[in-house]
Write a protein that holds these residues in place. Structure first.
Motif, mmCIF file in Angstrom:
data_model
loop_
_atom_site.group_PDB
_atom_site.id
_atom_site.type_symbol
_atom_site.label_atom_id
_atom_site.label_comp_id
_atom_site.label_asym_id
_atom_site.label_seq_id
_atom_site.Cartn_x
_atom_site.Cartn_y
_atom_site.Cartn_z
ATOM 1 N N GLN A 230 0.140 -1.561 0.235
ATOM 2 C CA GLN A 230 0.145 0.103 0.089
ATOM 3 C C GLN A 230 0.906 1.162 -0.002
ATOM 4 O O GLN A 230 0.519 2.092 -0.802
ATOM 5 N N LYS A 231 2.113 1.333 0.704
ATOM 6 C CA LYS A 231 2.927 2.289 0.540
ATOM 7 C C LYS A 231 3.486 2.544 -0.898
ATOM 8 O O LYS A 231 3.543 4.032 -0.919
ATOM 9 N N THR A 234 0.969 4.620 -2.913
ATOM 10 C CA THR A 234 1.213 5.861 -2.809
ATOM 11 C C THR A 234 2.212 6.624 -3.246
ATOM 12 O O THR A 234 1.968 7.343 -3.919
ATOM 13 N N ASP A 237 1.758 6.685 -6.860
ATOM 14 C CA ASP A 237 0.543 7.477 -7.767
ATOM 15 C C ASP A 237 -1.006 6.880 -8.163
ATOM 16 O O ASP A 237 -1.019 7.335 -9.044
ATOM 17 N N GLN A 239 -4.061 5.279 -7.452
ATOM 18 C CA GLN A 239 -4.603 5.975 -7.185
ATOM 19 C C GLN A 239 -6.479 4.732 -6.967
ATOM 20 O O GLN A 239 -6.146 4.566 -5.798
ATOM 21 N N ASP A 242 -5.195 -1.070 -4.174
ATOM 22 C CA ASP A 242 -5.203 -1.501 -2.864
ATOM 23 C C ASP A 242 -5.120 -2.154 -2.569
ATOM 24 O O ASP A 242 -5.396 -3.468 -3.463
#
Length: 404
Positions: A230-231, A234, A237, A239, A242
């Motif tokens: 998940q890091k 992020t 980018d 988006q 998940d």
């Protein structure tokens, strides 16, 4: 614009060449580097023409020190964006069908150079010298935190096999994607047992750059892996990527276009396939492992008893039978199914792929195929196969955790 007015003659010539290449459809790519504008950590931009949902767009890959960001612009708007960024960079390289143009700027002047594109080689030489196609761009940022590439975007030698596996996976996915009915909006993908996310990230990146808007979920039991992935998502980018902590029984998607389960242990593969069939997935990709369910049930047909008396042969037979029934059940429930070698055996021992794409106008299970399954089960004395029980709504709750 004041920027246009302050252009040197060389800069104006370059930007005119960009506009002409776009208008004549000879534009291949534009690279703007040594950025000196206000966007922090931005290093360079690469513009390419792409087809997105049957519409021609200009895609720009913004490469920052810690991430890559892709933005797509309508062709009517892209030139103004290019021009503004061009004025904030010290170097620009235009590649068209006819020529390559480079512009280098320093404090005193701008230097413009031209070089013609080499003529096309004969087909024989072209095949001999052809650079192998890659479905994942080596410069993509996500490969660095995953440990595939180093800070200079070079493949780390110890990860060369994994890099080959990633590209082969995306190549297979790309071919199957052309055969399925794609949704009008986001393509919903679930990757059961996503692990460190090598293939999950590559798939998202490929879809975002070449196909449709991805909505991807990686499902993984290990909480540390989930937190790590998940890091990285992020930082990259991504988006609409998940990660969910759980397994095939605890994560219940409402919508599913593509179901992936690579190396889901034993009957977890059956649960994953059942989820795909139940939710009418257009594509199902599995690389099974840990075939244990049928082995203790296996009874040697008289003619095969001399062969199956050897444990290794009995195990291989149980594995082949397990996956044959899985493939036949997919066929019976409306899928065109292939079983093949995913990557060469030297790259991974778990190299079998079951790939299924949904047929149109499916109504009821194919009784002829179901009869073939029944005959196989009878021949080998098989009492139960988990996927068959799930499809018949006869599953008795069992533990599907990995025991390997």
């Amino acid at each position: 614009m004041s920027q246009v007015a302050s252009m040197s003659e060389q800069e104006q010539q370059f930007i005119n060449a960009v506009q002409q290449a776009i208008e004549t459809q000879s534009f291949e790519r534009l690279i703007l580097s040594q950025y000196k504008g206000e966007l922090e950590q931005l290093e360079k931009m690469t513009f390419r023409v792409i087809s997105l949902q049957n519409q021609t767009m200009m895609s720009c890959l913004y490469r920052y020190k810690t991430q890559d960001v892709t933005k797509n612009y309508p062709m009517d708007d892209c030139f103004e964006v290019m021009q503004q960024l061009f004025m904030q960079c010290k170097q620009a390289n235009l590649f068209s069908h006819e020529q390559e143009i480079q512009l280098k700027k320093n404090k005193k002047k701008a230097l413009l150079s031209y070089s013609k594109v080499a003529p096309q080689k004969s087909n024989l030489n072209e095949q001999h010298d052809r650079v192998k196609q890659r479905y994942v761009e080596q410069e993509s940022y996500f490969l660095q935190p995953l440990g595939i590439t180093d800070a200079k975007a070079q493949i780390i030698p110890s990860m060369a096999r994994k890099w080959k596996q990633i590209n082969k996976f995306v190549e297979i996915f790309s071919g199957a994607l052309e055969k399925i009915e794609q949704p009008k909006q986001a393509l919903h993908v679930v990757d059961f047992g996503s692990g460190k996310g090598y293939l999950t990230f590559a798939l998202y990146d490929y879809l975002a750059k070449h196909k449709v808007q991805p909505q991807v979920t990686g499902v993984e039991l290990n909480p540390k892996m989930v937190e790590f992935c998940q890091k990285v998502a992020t930082q990259s980018d991504f988006q609409h990527l998940d990660f969910f902590q759980g397994d095939v029984r605890t994560y219940a998607p409402e919508k599913l276009d593509v179901m992936i389960a690579l190396h889901a242990c034993d009957v977890a593969t059956d649960f994953a396939i059942h989820t795909g069939i139940r939710l009418n997935a257009q594509m199902i990709m599995c690389a099974p492992c840990c075939h244990k369910e049928l082995r203790p049930q296996l009874k040697s047909p008289t003619v095969l008893a001399p062969m199956l008396q050897f444990g290794i042969h009995a195990g291989q037979q149980a594995e082949m039978l397990t996956d044959t029934i899985r493939a036949l059940l997919l066929n019976a429930y409306g899928y065109d199914t292939k079983v093949f070698e995913f990557v060469a055996l030297e790259h991974t021992s778990k190299n079998k792929m079951i790939l299924a794409t949904k047929r149109k106008n499916f109504t009821t299970p194919d009784e002829q195929v179901l009869a073939q399954i029944a005959a196989l089960k009878q021949m080998y004395g098989i009492q139960q196969h988990s996927l068959e029980l799930l499809l018949n709504d006869q599953w008795d709750q069992q533990d599907i955790g990995c025991k390997c």
